[in-house]
Motif scaffolding. Structure first.
Motif, PDB file in Angstrom:
ATOM      1  N   PRO A  76     -41.359  62.140  85.863  1.00 25.27           N
ATOM      2  CA  PRO A  76     -40.167  62.379  85.047  1.00 25.27           C
ATOM      3  C   PRO A  76     -39.106  63.159  85.828  1.00 25.27           C
ATOM      4  CG  PRO A  76     -41.914  63.881  84.434  1.00 25.27           C
ATOM      5  CD  PRO A  76     -42.503  62.927  85.420  1.00 25.27           C
ATOM      6  N   ALA A  77     -37.875  62.972  85.454  1.00 23.45           N
ATOM      7  CA  ALA A  77     -36.792  63.737  86.064  1.00 23.45           C
ATOM      8  C   ALA A  77     -36.924  65.199  85.641  1.00 23.45           C
ATOM      9  CB  ALA A  77     -35.441  63.180  85.610  1.00 23.45           C
ATOM     10  N   PRO A  78     -36.577  66.134  86.500  1.00 22.51           N
ATOM     11  CA  PRO A  78     -36.607  67.548  86.115  1.00 22.51           C
ATOM     12  C   PRO A  78     -35.669  67.794  84.928  1.00 22.51           C
ATOM     13  CG  PRO A  78     -36.285  67.320  88.490  1.00 22.51           C
ATOM     14  CD  PRO A  78     -36.145  65.950  87.890  1.00 22.51           C
ATOM     15  N   LEU A  79     -36.034  68.751  84.094  1.00 17.32           N
ATOM     16  CA  LEU A  79     -35.218  69.092  82.931  1.00 17.32           C
ATOM     17  C   LEU A  79     -34.233  70.214  83.246  1.00 17.32           C
ATOM     18  CD1 LEU A  79     -37.996  68.997  80.188  1.00 17.32           C
ATOM     19  CD2 LEU A  79     -36.348  67.205  80.782  1.00 17.32           C
ATOM     20  N   GLY A  80     -34.196  70.641  84.492  1.00 18.53           N
ATOM     21  CA  GLY A  80     -33.302  71.734  84.885  1.00 18.53           C
ATOM     22  C   GLY A  80     -33.075  71.722  86.382  1.00 18.53           C
ATOM     23  N   SER A  81     -32.725  72.880  86.909  1.00 16.64           N
ATOM     24  CA  SER A  81     -32.373  72.985  88.326  1.00 16.64           C
ATOM     25  C   SER A  81     -33.611  73.317  89.176  1.00 16.64           C
ATOM     26  CB  SER A  81     -31.284  74.036  88.519  1.00 16.64           C
ATOM     27  OG  SER A  81     -31.738  75.280  88.030  1.00 16.64           O
ATOM     28  N   TYR A  82     -34.513  72.371  89.254  1.00 14.36           N
ATOM     29  CA  TYR A  82     -35.725  72.509  90.045  1.00 14.36           C
ATOM     30  C   TYR A  82     -36.175  71.120  90.465  1.00 14.36           C
ATOM     31  CZ  TYR A  82     -38.006  71.089  85.682  1.00 14.36           C
ATOM     32  OH  TYR A  82     -38.372  70.410  84.549  1.00 14.36           O
ATOM     33  N   VAL A  83     -37.180  71.057  91.320  1.00 17.26           N
ATOM     34  CA  VAL A  83     -37.772  69.773  91.702  1.00 17.26           C
ATOM     35  C   VAL A  83     -39.149  69.682  91.060  1.00 17.26           C
ATOM     36  CG1 VAL A  83     -36.512  69.540  93.874  1.00 17.26           C
ATOM     37  CG2 VAL A  83     -38.711  70.724  93.858  1.00 17.26           C
ATOM     38  N   GLN A  84     -39.617  68.467  90.850  1.00 17.16           N
ATOM     39  CA  GLN A  84     -40.934  68.287  90.246  1.00 17.16           C
ATOM     40  C   GLN A  84     -42.053  68.605  91.226  1.00 17.16           C
ATOM     41  OE1 GLN A  84     -41.332  68.315  87.263  1.00 17.16           O
ATOM     42  NE2 GLN A  84     -40.408  66.682  86.105  1.00 17.16           N
ATOM     43  N   THR A  85     -41.848  68.296  92.506  1.00 15.97           N
ATOM     44  CA  THR A  85     -42.882  68.553  93.504  1.00 15.97           C
ATOM     45  C   THR A  85     -42.260  69.114  94.767  1.00 15.97           C
ATOM     46  OG1 THR A  85     -42.722  66.319  94.415  1.00 15.97           O
ATOM     47  CG2 THR A  85     -44.353  66.659  92.674  1.00 15.97           C
ATOM     48  N   MET A  86     -43.052  69.920  95.461  1.00 13.46           N
ATOM     49  CA  MET A  86     -42.647  70.420  96.768  1.00 13.46           C
ATOM     50  C   MET A  86     -43.916  70.630  97.588  1.00 13.46           C
ATOM     51  SD  MET A  86     -40.408  73.733  97.882  1.00 13.46           S
ATOM     52  CE  MET A  86     -38.916  73.038  97.158  1.00 13.46           C
ATOM     53  N   PHE A 109     -42.431  77.402  73.999  1.00 11.18           N
ATOM     54  CA  PHE A 109     -41.881  76.626  75.103  1.00 11.18           C
ATOM     55  C   PHE A 109     -40.397  76.389  74.870  1.00 11.18           C
ATOM     56  CE2 PHE A 109     -46.385  75.382  74.928  1.00 11.18           C
ATOM     57  CZ  PHE A 109     -46.767  75.723  76.215  1.00 11.18           C
ATOM     58  N   LEU A 110     -39.741  75.809  75.854  1.00 10.33           N
ATOM     59  CA  LEU A 110     -38.317  75.510  75.766  1.00 10.33           C
ATOM     60  C   LEU A 110     -37.997  74.720  74.491  1.00 10.33           C
ATOM     61  CD1 LEU A 110     -35.582  75.677  77.213  1.00 10.33           C
ATOM     62  CD2 LEU A 110     -36.173  73.556  78.397  1.00 10.33           C
ATOM     63  N   ASP A 111     -38.853  73.758  74.182  1.00 10.30           N
ATOM     64  CA  ASP A 111     -38.720  72.985  72.943  1.00 10.30           C
ATOM     65  C   ASP A 111     -39.860  73.402  72.023  1.00 10.30           C
ATOM     66  OD1 ASP A 111     -39.034  70.971  70.929  1.00 10.30           O
ATOM     67  OD2 ASP A 111     -37.994  69.529  72.201  1.00 10.30           O
ATOM     68  N   PRO A 112     -39.571  73.877  70.819  1.00  5.24           N
ATOM     69  CA  PRO A 112     -40.632  74.347  69.923  1.00  5.24           C
ATOM     70  C   PRO A 112     -41.621  73.258  69.495  1.00  5.24           C
ATOM     71  CG  PRO A 112     -38.457  74.576  68.890  1.00  5.24           C
ATOM     72  CD  PRO A 112     -38.235  74.067  70.267  1.00  5.24           C
ATOM     73  N   ALA A 113     -41.291  71.992  69.709  1.00  7.68           N
ATOM     74  CA  ALA A 113     -42.216  70.906  69.361  1.00  7.68           C
ATOM     75  C   ALA A 113     -43.321  70.740  70.408  1.00  7.68           C
ATOM     76  CB  ALA A 113     -41.454  69.590  69.204  1.00  7.68           C
ATOM     77  N   TRP A 114     -43.115  71.261  71.609  1.00  6.65           N
ATOM     78  CA  TRP A 114     -44.129  71.128  72.657  1.00  6.65           C
ATOM     79  C   TRP A 114     -45.282  72.075  72.382  1.00  6.65           C
ATOM     80  CZ3 TRP A 114     -40.257  71.941  77.243  1.00  6.65           C
ATOM     81  CH2 TRP A 114     -39.352  70.859  77.274  1.00  6.65           C
ATOM     82  N   ARG A 115     -46.496  71.598  72.667  1.00  7.46           N
ATOM     83  CA  ARG A 115     -47.687  72.415  72.433  1.00  7.46           C
ATOM     84  C   ARG A 115     -48.411  72.792  73.720  1.00  7.46           C
ATOM     85  NH1 ARG A 115     -50.625  69.610  67.445  1.00  7.46           N
ATOM     86  NH2 ARG A 115     -52.082  71.318  67.813  1.00  7.46           N
ATOM     87  N   LEU A 116     -48.012  72.190  74.863  1.00  3.91           N
ATOM     88  CA  LEU A 116     -48.658  72.527  76.123  1.00  3.91           C
ATOM     89  C   LEU A 116     -47.746  72.233  77.300  1.00  3.91           C
ATOM     90  CD1 LEU A 116     -51.149  69.832  77.321  1.00  3.91           C
ATOM     91  CD2 LEU A 116     -49.688  69.454  75.355  1.00  3.91           C
TER      92      LEU A 116
END
Length: 127
Positions: free
Chosen positions: A7-17, A107-114
Protein backbone atom coordinates in the motif's frame (compact mmCIF):
# COMPACT_ATOMS: atom_id res chain seq x y z
CA UNK A 1 12.48 0.40 -3.15
CA UNK A 2 9.78 -0.59 -5.58
CA UNK A 3 6.27 0.03 -4.29
CA UNK A 4 4.33 -2.18 -6.68
CA UNK A 5 2.25 -4.39 -4.39
CA UNK A 6 2.37 -2.79 -0.97
CA UNK A 7 0.00 0.00 0.00
CA UNK A 8 1.01 3.60 -0.49
CA UNK A 9 2.21 5.33 2.70
CA UNK A 10 -0.48 7.31 4.51
CA UNK A 11 1.97 10.08 5.39
CA UNK A 12 5.51 11.34 4.99
CA UNK A 13 7.35 8.04 5.35
CA UNK A 14 8.30 5.01 3.27
CA UNK A 15 6.81 1.56 3.70
CA UNK A 16 10.18 -0.20 3.65
CA UNK A 17 13.81 0.68 4.11
CA UNK A 18 16.73 -1.73 3.93
CA UNK A 19 19.86 -0.86 5.90
CA UNK A 20 22.84 -3.10 6.69
CA UNK A 21 21.06 -6.26 5.62
CA UNK A 22 17.83 -5.58 7.50
CA UNK A 23 14.55 -4.53 5.91
CA UNK A 24 12.42 -2.39 8.21
CA UNK A 25 8.71 -2.39 7.36
CA UNK A 26 6.59 0.49 8.63
CA UNK A 27 3.53 -0.32 10.70
CA UNK A 28 0.85 -1.81 8.47
CA UNK A 29 -2.78 -0.91 9.13
CA UNK A 30 -6.00 -2.39 7.72
CA UNK A 31 -6.11 -0.15 4.65
CA UNK A 32 -5.93 -1.61 1.15
CA UNK A 33 -4.30 -0.13 -1.94
CA UNK A 34 -7.68 1.38 -2.84
CA UNK A 35 -7.81 3.25 0.49
CA UNK A 36 -10.71 1.20 1.81
CA UNK A 37 -10.67 -0.79 5.02
CA UNK A 38 -12.70 -3.58 6.60
CA UNK A 39 -15.30 -2.50 9.18
CA UNK A 40 -14.27 -2.08 12.82
CA UNK A 41 -16.42 -5.06 13.86
CA UNK A 42 -14.57 -7.49 11.55
CA UNK A 43 -11.28 -8.11 13.32
CA UNK A 44 -10.37 -11.13 11.19
CA UNK A 45 -10.78 -9.12 7.97
CA UNK A 46 -8.71 -6.28 9.43
CA UNK A 47 -5.95 -8.73 10.40
CA UNK A 48 -6.07 -10.31 6.93
CA UNK A 49 -5.59 -6.88 5.35
CA UNK A 50 -2.72 -5.98 7.69
CA UNK A 51 -0.80 -9.21 7.06
CA UNK A 52 -1.51 -9.06 3.31
CA UNK A 53 -0.07 -5.52 3.32
CA UNK A 54 3.00 -6.75 5.21
CA UNK A 55 3.44 -9.61 2.76
CA UNK A 56 3.12 -7.23 -0.20
CA UNK A 57 5.64 -4.75 1.27
CA UNK A 58 8.11 -7.58 1.75
CA UNK A 59 7.50 -8.81 -1.81
CA UNK A 60 8.29 -5.31 -3.08
CA UNK A 61 11.74 -5.81 -1.56
CA UNK A 62 12.14 -9.35 -2.90
CA UNK A 63 11.44 -10.84 0.54
CA UNK A 64 8.92 -13.24 2.03
CA UNK A 65 7.25 -13.73 5.39
CA UNK A 66 9.89 -16.37 6.12
CA UNK A 67 12.52 -13.59 6.06
CA UNK A 68 10.88 -11.76 8.98
CA UNK A 69 13.03 -11.90 12.10
CA UNK A 70 10.94 -9.69 14.38
CA UNK A 71 7.35 -8.51 14.48
CA UNK A 72 5.55 -6.03 16.71
CA UNK A 73 1.77 -6.13 16.90
CA UNK A 74 -0.18 -3.22 18.34
CA UNK A 75 -3.73 -4.01 19.45
CA UNK A 76 -6.45 -1.65 20.60
CA UNK A 77 -7.72 -4.48 22.84
CA UNK A 78 -5.29 -7.13 24.07
CA UNK A 79 -8.21 -9.59 24.14
CA UNK A 80 -8.06 -9.55 20.31
CA UNK A 81 -4.70 -11.33 20.49
CA UNK A 82 -5.84 -14.92 19.86
CA UNK A 83 -7.91 -14.02 16.78
CA UNK A 84 -5.09 -11.92 15.31
CA UNK A 85 -2.58 -14.68 16.07
CA UNK A 86 -4.72 -17.21 14.17
CA UNK A 87 -4.59 -15.00 11.06
CA UNK A 88 -0.89 -14.27 11.57
CA UNK A 89 -0.09 -17.98 11.80
CA UNK A 90 -1.66 -18.61 8.37
CA UNK A 91 0.55 -15.94 6.79
CA UNK A 92 3.71 -17.14 8.51
CA UNK A 93 3.01 -20.83 7.73
CA UNK A 94 5.08 -22.24 10.57
CA UNK A 95 7.79 -19.54 10.58
CA UNK A 96 8.21 -18.08 14.07
CA UNK A 97 9.96 -14.67 14.27
CA UNK A 98 10.56 -12.89 17.57
CA UNK A 99 7.40 -11.14 18.65
CA UNK A 100 6.08 -8.36 20.83
CA UNK A 101 2.41 -7.54 21.39
CA UNK A 102 1.40 -4.18 22.84
CA UNK A 103 -2.02 -2.81 23.76
CA UNK A 104 -2.49 0.83 22.70
CA UNK A 105 -5.19 3.38 23.38
CA UNK A 106 -5.98 4.02 19.72
CA UNK A 107 -4.86 4.52 16.15
CA UNK A 108 -4.96 7.30 13.57
CA UNK A 109 -8.36 5.99 12.47
CA UNK A 110 -10.59 4.88 15.37
CA UNK A 111 -12.01 2.05 13.21
CA UNK A 112 -8.62 0.30 13.09
CA UNK A 113 -8.05 -2.42 15.68
CA UNK A 114 -4.42 -3.36 14.96
CA UNK A 115 -1.15 -2.33 13.40
CA UNK A 116 1.87 -4.54 12.67
CA UNK A 117 5.46 -3.59 11.94
CA UNK A 118 8.29 -5.96 11.09
CA UNK A 119 11.99 -6.36 10.51
CA UNK A 120 13.21 -8.85 7.91
CA UNK A 121 16.65 -10.14 7.04
CA UNK A 122 17.39 -9.01 3.51
CA UNK A 123 18.95 -11.59 1.21
CA UNK A 124 22.18 -10.81 -0.60
CA UNK A 125 21.63 -10.18 -4.34
CA UNK A 126 21.30 -13.39 -6.32
CA UNK A 127 19.99 -15.54 -3.45
Amino acid sequence: MNQQKGPAPLGSYVQTMTVNGLCFVSGQVPVGRDGGHPPADDLAAQAEQVFANLQDCLADEGLAMSDVVSITTYLRDIADGPEVTAVRNRFFAGHRPTSTVVEVSGFLDPAWRLEVQAIAAARPPGL
